[in-house]
Design a protein around this motif. Sequence first.
Motif, PDB file in Angstrom:
ATOM      1  N   HIS A  79       0.833  -1.203   0.000  1.00 50.84           N
ATOM      2  CA  HIS A  79       0.000   0.000   0.000  1.00 50.84           C
ATOM      3  C   HIS A  79       0.869   1.255   0.000  1.00 50.84           C
ATOM      4  O   HIS A  79       0.503   2.263  -0.624  1.00 50.84           O
ATOM      5  N   LYS A  82       1.810   1.894  -3.541  1.00 50.67           N
ATOM      6  CA  LYS A  82       0.653   2.401  -4.268  1.00 50.67           C
ATOM      7  C   LYS A  82       0.438   3.884  -3.958  1.00 50.67           C
ATOM      8  O   LYS A  82       0.124   4.688  -4.851  1.00 50.67           O
ATOM      9  N   GLN A 159      -7.389  -2.144   0.169  1.00 51.83           N
ATOM     10  CA  GLN A 159      -6.403  -2.469  -0.858  1.00 51.83           C
ATOM     11  C   GLN A 159      -6.132  -3.974  -0.894  1.00 51.83           C
ATOM     12  O   GLN A 159      -5.947  -4.565  -1.962  1.00 51.83           O
TER      13      GLN A 159
END
Length: 262
Positions: A79, A82, A159
């Motif tokens: 994450h 991202k 996520q």
Amino acid sequence: MLLKIGLVVIGVVILYVVVQVLLYKRDMKKTKEDLLTFVTKNKKDVSVTIIENDDVVLEWNADQKTPLASTVKLVVLFHFVKAVSSGAIKLEEKVALSDIERFYIDRTDGGAHAYWLEVNDFSEHATLLDVAKGMMQFSSNACTDYLIDRLGLEKINDQMKQAGLTEHDELMPLTPMILWSAYVSDRRRDAFKKMSGVSEEQYKSLMNEIFNIMKNDPEHKKALEEKMKKKNLLGWRIQSLLTQKLTKSTTNQYAHFMKLPG
């Protein structure tokens, strides 16, 4: 940009592996026979999934959910990457060390956090990239929980679902559970009794309460930490219970997760 981030992540993971080898150098003397002996004696507790060139070459209890311990930090890193790729955060963003220390509990991470600080010799700040390295290269739980808070626990869990981790427990912060016994009692036996009877929803609520204390009330956090040590509220039965409360998933899911495109 994605290539840059990908290279950073690869570097962090490689450094993490190298440091773990150095920290556990004594274990490098063990042979494959030692490993096989351990597996033979602990068949029900071992889970293995090995994928090579898209072929599953070995599975053992591959779909058995087991406590992940620090393996779960890969999800936080996923994450993190991202968020950097989308521009939500920047690698060079400065973070006050005092904000990270809120999530540190002395002598509960094998010296990982202290070693991260010692090696880097920070003044008062670190970058977000430094914090990510603290999580992956040194396995600092405090760095991990800072990133969980910075990125947002709910977003990370969403996520995971989008990444297809359907057999994965919801991620929880790592450090609050260490103060759980002190949060509910002054006595170890009573603490164990109270901790044993909680539902999953009650557990999540308790961890969020303690996490908020650690983040927003340093004096209360310090008092809980001192009580935990003074009253010896981390006996082996409580530690065993805490292990079973760790976020769980399967090696099957993680093996496929590691093959996801960047």
